[in-house]
Motif scaffolding. Sequence first.
Motif, short mmCIF file in Angstrom:
data_model
loop_
_atom_site.label_atom_id
_atom_site.label_comp_id
_atom_site.label_asym_id
_atom_site.label_seq_id
_atom_site.Cartn_x
_atom_site.Cartn_y
_atom_site.Cartn_z
N SER A 164 52.53 77.60 59.19
CA SER A 164 53.02 76.87 60.37
C SER A 164 52.20 75.61 60.58
O SER A 164 50.99 75.59 60.33
CB SER A 164 52.89 77.75 61.62
OG SER A 164 53.74 78.86 61.50
N GLN A 165 52.88 74.57 61.06
CA GLN A 165 52.23 73.28 61.32
C GLN A 165 51.04 73.40 62.26
O GLN A 165 50.06 72.67 62.15
CB GLN A 165 53.24 72.31 61.96
CG GLN A 165 54.19 71.65 60.98
CD GLN A 165 53.51 70.54 60.19
OE1 GLN A 165 52.63 69.87 60.71
NE2 GLN A 165 53.89 70.38 58.94
N SER A 166 51.10 74.34 63.21
CA SER A 166 50.06 74.41 64.23
C SER A 166 48.75 75.01 63.71
O SER A 166 47.74 75.00 64.40
CB SER A 166 50.56 75.21 65.44
OG SER A 166 50.79 76.55 65.06
N LYS A 226 45.58 74.74 61.52
CA LYS A 226 44.79 73.71 60.81
C LYS A 226 43.80 74.38 59.85
O LYS A 226 43.24 75.42 60.18
CB LYS A 226 43.98 72.87 61.81
CG LYS A 226 44.81 71.90 62.63
CD LYS A 226 43.96 70.75 63.18
CE LYS A 226 42.80 71.21 64.04
NZ LYS A 226 41.96 70.08 64.52
#
Lengths: 414, 414
Positions: free
Chosen positions: A204-206, A208
């Motif tokens: 997922s993009q969220s 890091k």
Amino acid sequence: MKVSIITIGDEILIGQVIDSNSARIGQMIQDLGLRVNFKWTISDERSEILYTLSEAKTKSDIIFITGGLGPTNDDITKSILAEFFQSNLVFSEKNYSHLESLLKPRNIPITESHKSQCFVPEIANLLDNQMGTAMGLHIEQDQKIWFAMPGVPYEMEYIMKHQVLPLLQSKGLEKSSYYRTVHIMGQGETQIASVIEPLLQNKSQSIKIAYLPSLGYVRIRLTVDDNITPEIKKEVDQWIELISEKFGTAVYGFDDTSLPKELSKLISDNNLQIGFAESCTGGYLSHLITLIPGASQYFRGSIIAYSYELKTQLCGVLPNTLVEYGAVSEPTVIEMAKGIAKRLDLDLAISISGIAGPDGGTPEKPVGTVWIAVGNETDVKTKKLKLSKDRQRNIETSAYYAMILAWEWLKEHY
Amino acid sequence: MKVSIITIGDEILIGQVIDSNSARIGQMIQDLGLRVNFKWTISDERSEILYTLSEAKTKSDIIFITGGLGPTNDDITKSILAEFFQSNLVFSEKNYSHLESLLKPRNIPITESHKSQCFVPEIANLLDNQMGTAMGLHIEQDQKIWFAMPGVPYEMEYIMKHQVLPLLQSKGLEKSSYYRTVHIMGQGETQIASVIEPLLQNKSQSIKIAYLPSLGYVRIRLTVDDNITPEIKKEVDQWIELISEKFGTAVYGFDDTSLPKELSKLISDNNLQIGFAESCTGGYLSHLITLIPGASQYFRGSIIAYSYELKTQLCGVLPNTLVEYGAVSEPTVIEMAKGIAKRLDLDLAISISGIAGPDGGTPEKPVGTVWIAVGNETDVKTKKLKLSKDRQRNIETSAYYAMILAWEWLKEHY
């Protein structure tokens, strides 16, 4: 929930003191699902402090302040907080009783400068500090929560643990951060990233990814800030597991751990007795292992064999080996390891001999040449390192590579 | 000349890494008469970094940035600097040659992520880094001087030493700070302040006093910021001398020094051979002494005697002494010190035995009880400490008090 830290003190800015406090605060609030978003270090100057208090108020919900609560004239935090919160500076009987309870049993007279510590902003609640005379402060105003603590690390830590964390816990704050860390030894950051980046391309993009390279190991951290759902936490955990599977035995631990801790656990779990013969590391490896509580259960002791005499008389290296191959050689570290394994009756011995520098190198054995041996009386594994010209870095790196070699040897034998 | 540091990296905020870099920068610019006035630590986030770059530009003339120059996706400093300075991000052949020169000899192939490190803001000059792949950046714009360096400490230090300091030196900047420090051992902050405050009551207003308490010692710093004249420097030096006279033998050094360094110098100057028998400190004292370059000239070695067997067999403690008085007792540390003094042929032996904690205490000998002995085969001085419940703090404090006792013994005997 945004969190800030303000560290006050010229000694930090000019480098006379390394600020370990804010790292500790960052670690300690992790269990509450909080993370530090911003940190300032500033001078003991009224205008700078006032400016930064305003900045912190704008940018955050919880603000930790350390430093400037002591008894001397350079301790001005309390008077500035009083000004900032437009609160009177009043003499606190509670603080005075605290002083008495600490100083009387030790027969220390209460001086004027001690008494000056008892003036606190009227708006503040006092936080108990059993480690020192300066009590912590807790202030709430305009939906913001402030804590001011002394800069002495163990005093700050005491107040955090016994006062601040329970107080924040009781507020049931929303969790604003979730992160997991996996520790990988013996490989470089670029090498590890080249495996992880394709592996996690569908994350997922969220989430890091961060890489934290150290001497001998890299920590890989996956972080989510904001919108902490059970699903995203589960996804982070799954990626951590996938990375762990991919790197196999190079993974020595997860989250808030260290190689000394995990190695000690492996040794303890197998009921082994260990000891070291250290030359160039000069006791640093023993120090890392004995920092862990309970080390006396499995650590017999070490010989710090800096001189030839200690290598031969106490570690059992043959004088001829030193003459023929030198102190920094594979035969020498093998004899050191086998020698102490026998002499101290060890299940695992580690020996290290090298040229830490900055001087003492030769063309054949330049500064940074280090030999390590790991094993028992009959079965030893060795490794040669070619390190830098920097003494401290060589000492630390050698100790970490010795632990990595010991980890590998243990995994092969137990 | 105002100086700022911006440290970029979530790992520092959440406490996975302690920021030693900015302390090092603070120390390194001291010789140029510069001091750090302000420091930010911020997240790897574009908006935070841009905001802080603007703040730093407003508040300072020289700005040091560390972190975020590495090869992985979380390294975004260069692209943000390009945006901030409205400069293009261009592929640097110079950086690529640098990569080749570092990686080729080690047979490491140049990957895409390595190549991504070669894109730098067009406005920047590149600063050589022989310790790693990430080169430093130097930018000048609107009378402000900017340096960006990798967060890995020895890489940062290399670039500072070989590139940044010579560059700043060549600019002939005005000195904006002068400070001197005197180190006093074995006394508390309040006790020392009660002597110093009346002693220095007639000092110039522009001289600030600061007290830096540590475990076992306090550093007192006199600082002048702005208007550095020969007269005010002379006045600072005179007050430092006066304090030094007042505290006599409790003063072990001045300015950028440490007790291990000064003790080592005293030992070396007297051509002595030393060694330790460490129990609860587990090698920490040996580590402090062997960190000093040249230690092999006077340090023979140590026995880290964690177990009873090592105390008796290697240090020469009588089994009966351990039975009758216990491992943590005055007779035991005396026998340990005399034993190794004889066995290792030492002019100065130090022995330490205690209960570091957190467990292992008894009502008679609670956690934090530590015995130290210092001397030679015939003449030994001892000290008992009652410390805390904190393991690491007890280890560190014991090592420092052992050095203080050794200092006193040496001053009496040499």
